[in-house]
Structures are given as structure tokens and as C-alpha cells.
Scaffold this motif. Structure first.
Motif: not given
Length: 272
Positions: A72-76, A79-87, A112-117, A59-68
């Protein structure tokens, strides 16, 4: 563990005036959706912490990821990749016309990360082949040359839908169709052209060698019966072009591109 795939014999049409033919089309055979509680329980077991602690961390990680991400941050994502805002928004010539109402859509972009791919690319594959009547006729794994394996008696539900009939070793596993008749391997085509444009713009498309490209300009989803691309097309009005690549009965993902004719109130621009 292996990726499960269905190869289903379907009737396809590769050109508008061409005949319908049967081809085996491969689609992912996905397991049932895993809910949050199941994921948390498994993560707790693997990490050696209690489910309560994992629930709090989740729950804590989810709240931090959503907020960041919404700041406008690119959030790591570990083990999966990065999530960011686009428009997607309109572009304007005059700085005084810039305003938030120009934004058409807001989206979350996952990379996704290169490792995941690489892990996905190296995962073993089990293919179960169904004929046009829904009967299993063959099983193939990524470790064999395509040898025919006799179906296990009594493991087929007669339709090829719903419960999966098993892996290459005859084991039964539950899975469901994802509703998309798209290939897991076919490369999608590319759509090129200038946007925004003043009067007209020339749109060209390209795809995998030997593949046919079918497209639409009316907003509908392209199929094998849609217009076959042969040469660049000219647009004179704001248009969304959608296209797919088809080869040997396999269809790619649908790709789309919006071509916007310039006007006094701005031009559409996509910023991911």
C-alpha cells in the motif's frame, strides 16, 4: 536522440454517414523491446559497476518495490516517478456488507515525475511520412519548418512497416509499429456524469477545440464510425461509456468510464 514517428496516409471516416477521406495519421514508431539483460548491462556501464553487482542491485530493488507497492505504499522509482496500488470496487451503504469480494480489479498506477514529462516534451522529433502505397514522401524534424527532404534511395522496404527507413539524416535504425493508430499529441476527451446513480444519469463529454468526439456504450472500442457526440446522453442501466477525440485525422487515446446503477448488493466505485 529523437522520438521517431510515422505519418501514414490512411482512409478515415469522420461521421457515420460521411464520406471516407485520406488523412495522414501520426503514430509512434517504437524501437524493439529492450530485455532486462540489456538494460542491466547499459546501467552497469553508465554507473561504472560490474554487471554482477548491477544484477544483484536490480533484483533487490525489484523485490523491495514489489513488496512495498503491494503493502500500500507509494514507492519512488528513481528519476521516473511513483508506483502505487489502486483498485476498482463496489460501494455499499451498510458497513456490514463491506468485504473483499467487492473488489473488482487490482492495478498498479504509475505517475511520472515532472522532470520526465518535461524531458519527453523537449525531446526532438523525427517524422517519416508514408503515402497510401507505403512509399516515403517526406521527412520532417522538430528543428525545421516542414521542408520536404528527398528519401534516400534504397532505404525503403516498400511497406512502411517493420524496419524503419531512417532518421532525418538518412541513418538506418530498427523499429516496429506499436499496433496503435492513436495520435501522440491529441488530447483525450473527458466523460462526466454521476455514478453510481439511482434511476438515470446524464453523461456529457468534452474534448479539444475543433475535435469530434465519437463514443460507444456497448463496450466496444470507439472509432471514427462510432456515434458522434452532440449532446448529453441519458443512461438508465449500468453502462461503460468509451470515447475518442478526432481532429484532422488524428485520434486520441480511448477513455472509458463505468456508470453503475445502484442495486441492493452495492455500487461500483473506482478508487485509484
Amino acid at each position: 536522440m529523437a522520438l521517431k514517428i510515422k505519418a501514414k496516409e490512411k482512409k478515415l471516416k469522420f461521421s457515420k454517414d460521411g464520406p471516407e477521406v485520406y488523412r495522414y495519421v501520426m503514430v509512434p514508431d517504437l524501437y524493439s523491446t529492450l530485455d532486462q539483460d540489456k538494460v542491466i548491462k547499459e546501467a552497469a556501464i553508465r554507473s561504472g559497476v560490474s554487471e554482477g553487482v548491477m544484477q544483484a542491485c536490480w533484483k533487490g530493488a525489484g523485490e523491495v518495490i514489489k513488496a512495498w507497492a503491494t503493502e500500500g505504499h507509494s514507492v519512488a522509482l528513481p528519476g521516473l516517478g511513483n508506483m502505487r496500488f489502486g483498485l476498482s470496487a463496489k460501494a455499499v451503504a451498510d458497513v456490514n456488507d463491506v468485504k473483499s469480494s467487492l473488489i473488482r480489479t487490482r492495478r498498479i498506477v504509475f505517475t511520472p515525475t515532472v522532470a520526465l514529462k518535461e524531458e519527453l516534451a523537449n525531446t526532438a522529433i523525427n517524422i517519416t511520412c508514408y503515402d497510401r502505397n507505403g512509399e516515403i514522401v517526406k521527412r520532417v524534424t522538430s528543428t525545421d519548418p516542414g521542408t520536404v527532404e528527398e528519401p534516400e534511395q534504397g532505404d525503403d522496404n516498400g511497406t512502411g512497416e517493420g524496419t524503419n527507413t531512417g532518421d532525418s539524416n538518412g541513418g538506418s535504425q530498427n523499429g516496429s509499429q506499436n499496433g496503435s493508430e492513436q495520435s501522440a499529441t491529441m488530447v483525450a476527451p473527458t466523460i462526466s456524469g454521476t455514478t453510481p446513480f439511482a434511476e438515470t444519469t446524464s453523461v456529457s463529454m468534452s474534448g479539444p477545440a475543433g475535435a469530434e468526439i465519437h463514443y460507444t456504450t456497448d463496450g466496444s472500442t470507439p472509432t471514427a464510425e462510432s456515434t458522434l457526440y452532440s449532446e448529453a446522453i441519458t443512461l438508465s442501466d449500468t453502462t461503460t461509456v468509451k470515447a475518442i477525440a478526432i481532429k484532422d485525422g488524428e485520434s486520441s487515446e480511448v477513455v472509458s468510464k463505468l456508470f453503475t446503477k445502484s442495486s441492493g448488493d452495492g455500487d461500483d466505485m473506482d478508487q485509484n
